[in-house]
Design an enzyme around this catalytic site. Structure first.
Site, short mmCIF file in Angstrom:
data_model
loop_
_atom_site.label_atom_id
_atom_site.label_comp_id
_atom_site.label_asym_id
_atom_site.label_seq_id
_atom_site.Cartn_x
_atom_site.Cartn_y
_atom_site.Cartn_z
N ASP A 70 133.08 -20.51 110.39
CA ASP A 70 132.93 -19.63 111.55
C ASP A 70 131.50 -19.15 111.71
O ASP A 70 130.65 -19.34 110.84
CB ASP A 70 133.89 -18.44 111.43
CG ASP A 70 133.97 -17.86 110.02
OD1 ASP A 70 132.96 -17.93 109.29
OD2 ASP A 70 135.02 -17.35 109.64
N ASN A 99 143.97 -8.34 106.31
CA ASN A 99 145.12 -8.53 107.20
C ASN A 99 145.65 -9.96 107.13
O ASN A 99 146.46 -10.37 107.94
CB ASN A 99 144.77 -8.17 108.64
CG ASN A 99 143.63 -9.02 109.19
OD1 ASN A 99 143.13 -9.93 108.54
ND2 ASN A 99 143.22 -8.71 110.41
N HIS A 144 143.81 -12.74 107.41
CA HIS A 144 143.12 -13.75 108.21
C HIS A 144 142.36 -14.72 107.32
O HIS A 144 141.94 -14.39 106.22
CB HIS A 144 142.19 -13.09 109.25
CG HIS A 144 140.91 -12.52 108.71
ND1 HIS A 144 140.63 -11.17 108.72
CD2 HIS A 144 139.81 -13.11 108.18
CE1 HIS A 144 139.43 -10.97 108.22
NE2 HIS A 144 138.90 -12.12 107.87
N GLU A 169 142.74 -14.43 113.30
CA GLU A 169 143.34 -13.11 113.14
C GLU A 169 144.86 -13.17 113.35
O GLU A 169 145.38 -14.14 113.91
CB GLU A 169 142.73 -12.14 114.15
CG GLU A 169 141.22 -11.94 114.00
CD GLU A 169 140.86 -10.99 112.88
OE1 GLU A 169 141.73 -10.62 112.08
OE2 GLU A 169 139.67 -10.60 112.81
#
Length: 242
Positions: A67, A136, A138, A143
């Site tokens: 990313d 979380n 990810h 996400e």
């Protein structure tokens, strides 16, 4: 899933570097999928140390990164382009033109994502993909959502991810709100996946990802369906796993 328990962060880093170095030795022209963030830094340091000793040769390796923040120039010290060069590329004999990241400076999201998908196809896919994991669940910047993403796409970062990243910036408002990220489909197509995790704040995400249901609300849970996953985590990150 093959789970490797590490005593601490340093042990986790060495064990992860062992898996990556074995890949490079077995297939010198392999394609490595790489990750950023604080967790893999120790792994990269270990790889550099072995390279300096003459134990590793990266001259035929190709890398593709997960990313990149949208809107940050490459010379910005918080861009992932900058991160990778500072923490790995500048210290090994990776050949110029063999490292690839999404182009965060491209304002046209559709173009940036299409171009990066083409790069991954052109290099022949990923032999080993290194992943961290967010609090979380990810992976990359995929996400929690109501569906699993496919290929490279532009994402709006969640408040929890922005909060986790703000320590790297002078002010919270400086944290980018969007990023280009490799999609779940692309990650799942990697021949091997190596996920590293360190610290108690990753314990629930790790437990939910590998011992909970497979759901896009916990993106890393899709890895339960991958046939060749290595998880290297320290005691704190594994505190919820028996």
């Amino acid at each position: 899933m093959r789970l490797y328990r590490a005593k601490n962060y340093e042990d986790m880093s060495r064990k992860a570097a062992n898996i990556i170095s074995a890949q490079v030795i077995m297939k010198p022209d392999c394609v490595l999928g790489l990750a950023t963030g604080s967790t893999p830094i120790g792994t990269y340091k270990q790889l550099i140390e072995w390279y300096d000793k003459g134990d590793l040769d990266f001259s035929e390796v190709t890398t593709v990164n997960l990313d990149e923040y949208k809107g940050l120039p490459k010379e910005n010290d918080q861009s992932y382009y900058y991160f990778m060069h500072e923490n790995l590329f500048n210290h090994i004999n990776l050949q110029k033109g063999r490292s690839f990241l999404p182009d965060g400076t491209e304002p046209d999201s559709e173009k940036a994502c299409s171009n990066y998908n083409a790069v991954i196809r052109q290099v022949g896919g990923i032999d080993l993909q290194l992943l961290g994991i967010g609090r979380n669940g990810h992976i990359g910047f995929n996400e929690p959502d109501d569906h699993f993403s496919l290929e490279t796409h532009c994402v709006d970062l969640t408040p929890s991810t922005i909060d986790a990243n703000k320590r790297f910036f002078e002010k919270e408002e400086d944290v980018p709100r969007q990023a280009y990220t490799m999609g779940i489909k692309t990650i799942m197509q990697a021949k091997k996946v190596l996920l590293v995790a360190s610290g108690e704040d990753k314990a629930k995400a790790l437990y939910d990802s590998f011992y909970g249901p497979v759901t896009p609300s916990v993106p890393a849970s899709i890895l339960q369906y991958h046939k060749n996953v290595y998880v290297v985590a320290d005691e704190a990150a594994l505190s919820m796993i028996p």
